[in-house]
Design an enzyme around this catalytic site. Sequence first.
Site, PDB file in Angstrom:
ATOM      1  CG  ASP A 459      -1.912   1.049   1.299  1.00 23.85           C
ATOM      2  OD1 ASP A 459      -2.286   1.550   0.228  1.00 23.85           O
ATOM      3  OD2 ASP A 459      -2.328   1.418   2.415  1.00 23.85           O
ATOM      4  CD  GLU A 462      -0.308   5.495  -3.829  1.00 24.77           C
ATOM      5  OE1 GLU A 462       0.235   5.768  -2.753  1.00 24.77           O
ATOM      6  OE2 GLU A 462      -1.050   4.528  -3.991  1.00 24.77           O
ATOM      7  CG  ASP A 537      -7.981   4.602   0.840  1.00 23.43           C
ATOM      8  OD1 ASP A 537      -7.880   3.362   0.859  1.00 23.43           O
ATOM      9  OD2 ASP A 537      -7.161   5.354   1.390  1.00 23.43           O
TER      10      ASP A 537
HETATM   11  C1  GLC Z   1      -4.565   3.344   3.008  1.00 22.69           C
HETATM   12  C2  GLC Z   1      -5.101   2.106   2.302  1.00 22.69           C
HETATM   13  C3  GLC Z   1      -6.143   1.444   3.162  1.00 22.69           C
HETATM   14  C4  GLC Z   1      -5.521   1.105   4.518  1.00 22.69           C
HETATM   15  C5  GLC Z   1      -4.935   2.349   5.158  1.00 22.69           C
HETATM   16  C6  GLC Z   1      -4.154   2.024   6.418  1.00 22.69           C
HETATM   17  O1  GLC Z   1      -5.556   4.298   3.142  1.00 22.69           O
HETATM   18  O2  GLC Z   1      -5.580   2.393   1.027  1.00 22.69           O
HETATM   19  O3  GLC Z   1      -6.644   0.291   2.542  1.00 22.69           O
HETATM   20  O4  GLC Z   1      -6.488   0.549   5.338  1.00 22.69           O
HETATM   21  O5  GLC Z   1      -4.053   3.005   4.283  1.00 22.69           O
HETATM   22  O6  GLC Z   1      -3.116   1.167   6.171  1.00 22.69           O
END
Ligand code: GLC
Length: 813
Positions: A459, A462, A537
């Site tokens: 995650d 980017e 998200d």
């Molecule tokens: C980001 C991710 C989400 C995750 C959060 C905390 O917002 O896209 O899926 O729960 O980070 O790690």
Amino acid sequence: MFCRGGTPWPPHCSLYARVGRPRSAAPTKNMNRFVLLIVILGSTSVSAQDITTLEKIGPVVSVQRTDKGVTLNCHDNSQVQISILAPDLIRVRASFTKPIPARDHSWAIAKENWTTPRWNVSETSDVVTITTDELEVVIRRSPLLIEFRDARTHQLINADEHPMSYDAGGRLASMIFDPKAGMFVAASKKLGFDEHFYGLGEKAARLDKRRSSFVNWNSDTPGYIEGKDPIYQTIPFYMGLQRGIAYGIFFDNSYRSYFDFGKSSQQRAWFGAEGGELNYYFFYGPSIKKILGRYADLTGHMPLPPLWALGNQQSRWSYYPDSMVEEVVNEYRKRDLPLDVVHLDIDYMNGYRVFTFNKERFPDPKALTDKLGRQGVKVVTIVDPGIKHPPDKNERYHAFDQGLEKNFFQRRRNGDLFVPRVWPGESVFVDYTLPEARRWWGDLHRVYTDNGIAGIWNDMNEPSDFVDQTGKNQLDVVSYDEGEKSTHAKNRNTFALLMARATYEGLERLRPDRRPYVITRAAYAGIQRYATMWTGDTNSTWDALALNIPMFTSLGLSGEPFVGSDIGGFIGRGNGELLVRSYQVSFLAPFCRNHKAIDGYDQEPWRFGKYYEDIIRKYLKLRYTLLPFLYTTLEEAHRSGVPPFRPLVLNYQDDPNTYNLDDQFMVGNDLLVAPILKPDVSKRLVYLPAGLWYDYWTNKKYTGGTMISVEAPLDVVPMFVRGGAMIPVGPSLNYVGEKPFDPITFNIYPDESGAASGTLYEDDGLSPAYKTGVFRRTTFSARRGPRGIVTSIERQEGTYNAGPRKFNFVEVK
Ligand code: GLC
């Protein structure tokens, strides 16, 4: 997660308190201001550009024939290389005012050694014509314009509207992320009067991209809504379709790139980038399926994930401590809801230090994964790119210490460590362009594999930086980049690809007998070789749900077959109805995971009461019985590049009724699903393409080529089976491997002539042995005769011994 210099994004206000981020006095106002700025900047950069004012490549003065094609030398010392990779695949590479550089490298490309097919070149004073068995490339010398035609019919497929251009005068410098890193380059194509555009990866947009424009710059965009652009991923590949004939263009350039499909002009579709080469691949169909196959050949075929990855998955930011994870799993089992995977979000770590477990919350992760394993559940952990930079230099943290010692972290041009701020506070990022750094990163995952963690969720790649989400804070970050020592302008969009690669290759080394399972948020073309993905998200809203279908299908049309979205939406409070309708979309998506933000209302299937839970159970159970069918379509995606989750246009590209149909989808060739995407609606119109169709629930037959109106009370998602299909269905399961797929029942839906056929793919579901032929693909056929239906095995491929399982054949009448 977007969070800007102490300006939290509203739905997360409460969670910043928990992760140590200051609350803002007026977050909504600040946020609106910021969004407005982005919108203004975004739209300025796209529409204010008039690429016709850029310098045009000079006319051709001489032509050199090479083994693989031709090199055109231009009057302005520019060079263009046209290479023939396959009869339906041509590469165009231009270098403005200087010769084509010897260096030729791309992280996206999986296959470089193409066997040049049969081809010819002929020249007249006006044109140079290259011919393969399928394509005719006509190059006009002055001005230099390239046309692609069908070699057999000579019909025009795609033509330059304008010579390839470059911004020698720096006209666009003020909008460019880093003018020092590159010069704007662009190609412009004639816009067909009835041309439709598909693909371009992950866009918060509808299926047909005609009359829209887009930017690619991997961005952390929580709560995005339709029209927000860019979002997380960059897949600079699209397909054009006109009169039923499709072509594809992959603009392999990782700088911030732009695609305009007839938005700024009625004449033109153009693409360009803020640096790098004008380097694109032209694919000829005419079928979309064929293009997807070639695109997979070029950028890599998706390997098969373990079969359990097709199981139901449950996540939450964040389940902790371990007893809560157990409780969630127990609840699933108690309620007879299928479940294969549970995800651990960032709070499993010790202070957000990747490659650690919090000792109080997860004192014995191995005991936990063993226990859940006995209940048939696997654990996936999140791993973000930010390695905590310990504030105290006496603090020892192995990932930081080792990376620093080995000099694997990104640095600014002046040699300083680059220190972004993410969940752990001040952090560092790895330079994944360094092969040794990728190896090291991969090996760090031993702590997960030793603890029985089954998959890794990447995650924030980017890469997100709370200091500044636009990338400005990373402007002068240098990456090794195969010795080029290039900067962020070039490397941002490929960061996630290389991180996923390091992760995937690490898991492959650590557990060579198991297929890696990696999930990613950001990406560049080629990502399908290493990771599956989800759409980040999203909001818990009906609008966000409606975007699922065009987003999943567009990703499938961009070479990313294994996709899904947070079921129920990530941000905000949903309700039982939204959750049920959301499952009715995702129960047939490859990635089927319910996930929720830390401050959202709980949304596990039972949270809104029994009425909704019972419906969700029905769909999850149906998914599991359909696993033999879903796995067969997934293997097709691996082999052929054609995704399981399809827009109708992919199966029916000759039918213009499908060209912008994005509120219904197909799974493989046979199932058509038309979910309800609005609240309080229990009826909808469904388009059935030509042929015979069966209502999945009632077996009622319809003749397609028309729109029908169907009832869809909350417990029903309108679903149809194509006449001519044989759908393999397995036993009811609560997790993959609970029982063997035995018996397998083929539900036979004969077409108008009484015939049907179907395929079943089987392998061990876990190991990479399928890559060396250890699988079994069986093709069946059926025909209605005077004494009932007669079935036969048409073909068997592969060496896998699937064991003694019973096949039942049931004709649906
Ligand atoms: C980001 C991710 C989400 C995750 C959060 C905390 O917002 O896209 O899926 O729960 O980070 O790690």
